[in-house]
Design a protein around this motif. Structure first.
Motif, short mmCIF file in Angstrom:
data_model
loop_
_atom_site.label_atom_id
_atom_site.label_comp_id
_atom_site.label_asym_id
_atom_site.label_seq_id
_atom_site.Cartn_x
_atom_site.Cartn_y
_atom_site.Cartn_z
N ALA A 17 -13.37 -11.46 -0.29
CA ALA A 17 -12.99 -10.23 0.42
C ALA A 17 -12.15 -9.34 -0.48
O ALA A 17 -12.31 -8.11 -0.49
CB ALA A 17 -12.22 -10.59 1.69
N GLU A 18 -11.25 -9.96 -1.27
CA GLU A 18 -10.42 -9.17 -2.17
C GLU A 18 -11.26 -8.51 -3.25
O GLU A 18 -11.04 -7.36 -3.64
CB GLU A 18 -9.34 -10.05 -2.82
N GLY A 19 -12.26 -9.27 -3.76
CA GLY A 19 -13.11 -8.72 -4.79
C GLY A 19 -13.99 -7.59 -4.27
O GLY A 19 -14.17 -6.57 -4.93
N GLN A 20 -14.55 -7.78 -3.07
CA GLN A 20 -15.42 -6.76 -2.51
C GLN A 20 -14.66 -5.49 -2.16
O GLN A 20 -15.27 -4.42 -1.99
CB GLN A 20 -16.12 -7.31 -1.26
N ALA A 21 -13.34 -5.61 -2.01
CA ALA A 21 -12.54 -4.41 -1.73
C ALA A 21 -12.44 -3.49 -2.93
O ALA A 21 -12.07 -2.32 -2.78
CB ALA A 21 -11.13 -4.83 -1.27
N ILE A 22 -12.78 -3.99 -4.12
CA ILE A 22 -12.77 -3.18 -5.34
C ILE A 22 -14.13 -2.52 -5.46
O ILE A 22 -15.16 -3.18 -5.54
CB ILE A 22 -12.47 -4.05 -6.58
N ALA A 23 -14.15 -1.19 -5.50
CA ALA A 23 -15.41 -0.45 -5.49
C ALA A 23 -16.17 -0.61 -6.80
O ALA A 23 -17.38 -0.78 -6.81
CB ALA A 23 -15.14 1.03 -5.20
N ASP A 24 -15.45 -0.55 -7.91
CA ASP A 24 -16.11 -0.60 -9.22
C ASP A 24 -16.53 -2.03 -9.56
O ASP A 24 -15.71 -2.94 -9.56
CB ASP A 24 -15.16 -0.07 -10.30
N GLU A 25 -17.82 -2.23 -9.86
CA GLU A 25 -18.32 -3.57 -10.15
C GLU A 25 -17.72 -4.14 -11.42
O GLU A 25 -17.46 -5.34 -11.53
CB GLU A 25 -19.85 -3.53 -10.26
#
Length: 249
Positions: A17-25
């Motif tokens: 969830a924390e990673g998916q909150a970051i927009a830039d891949e």
């Protein structure tokens, strides 16, 4: 080893969830990399500490209980994770699976001449590569990637992000350290009693150095010592691995 850290830690962080909150891949990839580098640093410390208590643990801990990490890695990442894609592409994958059983288990190696045999893995790799290119399943060729960020502080920076993932990181780090010990037990049963403290501490120091240089994977003791011994692999096997990895990197 690499498989648990890739699929267990990096994959888990990237899709968390924390990673998916970051927009830039790209930033998500960097987050997963930093966390895994810090996890690798923790693993190196654990290897060094367990190295001084390894003999005591092997004397008093149930051997079957400590074999669980080694068996888990074997079944999950070295067996199921590797063999399942072959059933997704049966026209290509089933023949290599058949060759694995005939080459390794039935010892039906291809004889060339005068007692010279093809290495077991060679016909498997040759057919798999040729069939993959013939059927066009290899996918697009990835463009070369130039050098990225300086990795010297990544293992420190990762500790700032590792908090939400400690429940994932610690079990994998502990499992990696116990796997080293079980590889030593496997080697001992094959007639090569390597010193536990020397092996674990040297492994841990190499892992720490790798993490400082930005590597998310430790310098692990090889799994499968009895097989390596049977085919005659010695120190040159490790040297060749290091040279090939250096060239590929």
């Amino acid at each position: 080893g690499g498989f648990p850290f890739i699929f267990g830690i990096m994959y888990g962080v990237f899709f968390s969830a924390e990673g998916q909150a970051i927009a830039d891949e790209g930033e998500r990839f960097e987050l997963a990399w930093r966390v895994c580098v810090s996890a690798n640093f923790i693993t190196g410390l654990m290897n060094i500490v367990l190295g001084f208590f390894g003999q005591f643990m092997l004397r008093y801990f149930p051997l079957a209980a400590m074999l669980v990490p080694l068996a888990g890695i074997g079944f999950t990442w070295l067996a199921l994770n590797q063999i399942s894609p072959n059933f997704g592409n049966p026209s290509i994958g089933l023949i290599p699976v058949f060759l694995i059983f005939t080459q390794y288990y039935a010892k039906g190696r291809f004889h060339l001449c005068k007692g010279i045999y093809l290495p077991e893995a060679l016909p498997i790799v040759i057919f798999g590569v040729a069939a993959g290119w013939w059927y066009g399943t290899q996918g697009a060729v990835v463009d070369p990637v130039s050098g990225g960020l300086w990795a010297g502080s990544a293992f420190i920076d990762g500790f700032g992000d590792i908090g939400p993932y400690m429940g994932t990181v610690l079990p994998f780090s502990i499992a990696a350290s116990f796997t080293d010990m079980m590889c030593l037990v496997s080697a001992q049963k094959a007639g090569d009693p390597y010193p536990i403290t020397e092996t674990m501490v040297s492994d841990g120091i190499g892992t720490l150095i790798g993490s400082i240089l930005g590597s998310p994977f430790g310098t692990v003791v090889y799994i499968g010592h009895p097989v390596h011994k049977r085919v005659g692999a010695q120190t040159g096997y490790s040297i060749m691995n290091g040279i090939i990895y250096l060239i590929l990197c």
